[in-house]
Design a protein around this motif. Structure first.
Motif, PDB file in Angstrom:
ATOM      1  N   GLU A   2       0.819  -1.208   0.000  1.00 61.15           N
ATOM      2  CA  GLU A   2       0.000   0.000   0.000  1.00 61.15           C
ATOM      3  C   GLU A   2       0.862   1.270   0.000  1.00 61.15           C
ATOM      4  O   GLU A   2       0.576   2.213  -0.718  1.00 61.15           O
ATOM      5  CB  GLU A   2      -0.910  -0.031   1.226  1.00 61.15           C
ATOM      6  CG  GLU A   2      -1.919   1.069   1.271  1.00 61.15           C
ATOM      7  CD  GLU A   2      -2.836   0.923   2.466  1.00 61.15           C
ATOM      8  OE1 GLU A   2      -2.556   1.562   3.485  1.00 61.15           O
ATOM      9  OE2 GLU A   2      -3.809   0.162   2.368  1.00 61.15           O
ATOM     10  N   ASN A   3       1.939   1.285   0.793  1.00 63.01           N
ATOM     11  CA  ASN A   3       2.805   2.464   0.864  1.00 63.01           C
ATOM     12  C   ASN A   3       3.442   2.797  -0.473  1.00 63.01           C
ATOM     13  O   ASN A   3       3.699   3.963  -0.762  1.00 63.01           O
ATOM     14  CB  ASN A   3       3.870   2.291   1.943  1.00 63.01           C
ATOM     15  CG  ASN A   3       3.283   2.407   3.334  1.00 63.01           C
ATOM     16  OD1 ASN A   3       2.268   3.057   3.535  1.00 63.01           O
ATOM     17  ND2 ASN A   3       3.916   1.763   4.296  1.00 63.01           N
ATOM     18  N   ASN A   4       3.723   1.784  -1.285  1.00 59.53           N
ATOM     19  CA  ASN A   4       4.302   2.033  -2.603  1.00 59.53           C
ATOM     20  C   ASN A   4       3.350   2.838  -3.473  1.00 59.53           C
ATOM     21  O   ASN A   4       3.780   3.695  -4.241  1.00 59.53           O
ATOM     22  CB  ASN A   4       4.671   0.717  -3.290  1.00 59.53           C
ATOM     23  CG  ASN A   4       5.875   0.066  -2.664  1.00 59.53           C
ATOM     24  OD1 ASN A   4       6.744   0.739  -2.116  1.00 59.53           O
ATOM     25  ND2 ASN A   4       5.925  -1.242  -2.718  1.00 59.53           N
ATOM     26  N   PHE A   6       1.018   5.010  -2.381  1.00 58.46           N
ATOM     27  CA  PHE A   6       0.971   6.373  -1.866  1.00 58.46           C
ATOM     28  C   PHE A   6       2.235   7.145  -2.240  1.00 58.46           C
ATOM     29  O   PHE A   6       2.173   8.298  -2.652  1.00 58.46           O
ATOM     30  CB  PHE A   6       0.770   6.386  -0.351  1.00 58.46           C
ATOM     31  CG  PHE A   6      -0.558   5.813   0.075  1.00 58.46           C
ATOM     32  CD1 PHE A   6      -1.750   6.251  -0.504  1.00 58.46           C
ATOM     33  CD2 PHE A   6      -0.615   4.832   1.034  1.00 58.46           C
ATOM     34  CE1 PHE A   6      -2.975   5.720  -0.126  1.00 58.46           C
ATOM     35  CE2 PHE A   6      -1.839   4.296   1.424  1.00 58.46           C
ATOM     36  CZ  PHE A   6      -3.021   4.743   0.849  1.00 58.46           C
ATOM     37  N   LYS A   7       3.394   6.500  -2.100  1.00 54.37           N
ATOM     38  CA  LYS A   7       4.662   7.146  -2.461  1.00 54.37           C
ATOM     39  C   LYS A   7       4.670   7.483  -3.947  1.00 54.37           C
ATOM     40  O   LYS A   7       5.124   8.548  -4.348  1.00 54.37           O
ATOM     41  CB  LYS A   7       5.844   6.243  -2.102  1.00 54.37           C
ATOM     42  CG  LYS A   7       7.199   6.880  -2.387  1.00 54.37           C
ATOM     43  CD  LYS A   7       8.319   5.937  -1.997  1.00 54.37           C
ATOM     44  CE  LYS A   7       9.678   6.512  -2.285  1.00 54.37           C
ATOM     45  NZ  LYS A   7       9.905   6.924  -3.657  1.00 54.37           N
ATOM     46  N   ASN A  97      -3.369   9.903  11.501  1.00 55.45           N
ATOM     47  CA  ASN A  97      -3.362   8.440  11.462  1.00 55.45           C
ATOM     48  C   ASN A  97      -4.792   7.921  11.354  1.00 55.45           C
ATOM     49  O   ASN A  97      -5.739   8.723  11.264  1.00 55.45           O
ATOM     50  CB  ASN A  97      -2.620   7.852  12.665  1.00 55.45           C
ATOM     51  CG  ASN A  97      -3.291   8.151  13.988  1.00 55.45           C
ATOM     52  OD1 ASN A  97      -4.466   8.549  14.056  1.00 55.45           O
ATOM     53  ND2 ASN A  97      -2.550   7.972  15.067  1.00 55.45           N
TER      54      ASN A  97
END
Length: 123
Positions: A2-4, A6-7, A97
């Protein structure tokens, strides 16, 4: 994974994105921000305080905005600056958060120029 995603969104943005934690430490700069702030240190600014990049009046305003963000989970966007030369508006945006707690902030640049790219021009 998931972070990939967003980044990727942040890195693809044509506007500079500088993300800070609540201690005002720069935790991330997208490639546009690194290039824009190259004369001030570029990527070397990560890990340093954003306050070192601003004057006393601006730092006071940053603190006022952070205090406002903390007052209510609905307080998430403040208009901070108009840059006529670049035809853009600048905002401070709260980062929260999953529980809605304030964890940091970033500066959002919104350019107001009319798009010159042709629709669906993929050549």
């Amino acid at each position: 994974m998931e972070n990939n995603f967003f980044k990727s969104v942040i890195d693809a943005d044509d506007a500079p994105v500088v993300i800070c934690d609540l201690e005002h430490t720069i935790v991330y700069m997208n490639p546009t921000a690194v290039k824009r702030y190259e004369k001030r240190g570029g990527a070397a600014l990560v890990g340093r305080s954003i306050k070192g990049c601003h004057n006393g009046d601006s730092n006071d305003k940053i603190e006022q905005v952070i205090a406002w963000f903390k007052k209510d989970k609905g307080n998430n966007k403040v208009y901070t600056f108009r840059n006529e030369k670049e035809n853009k508006d600048v905002y401070m945006i709260a980062l929260r958060n999953d529980e809605g707690e304030l964890i940091g902030y970033y500066e959002k640049h919104e350019y107001r120029n009319i798009e010159t790219m042709k629709l669906y021009d993929m050549e």
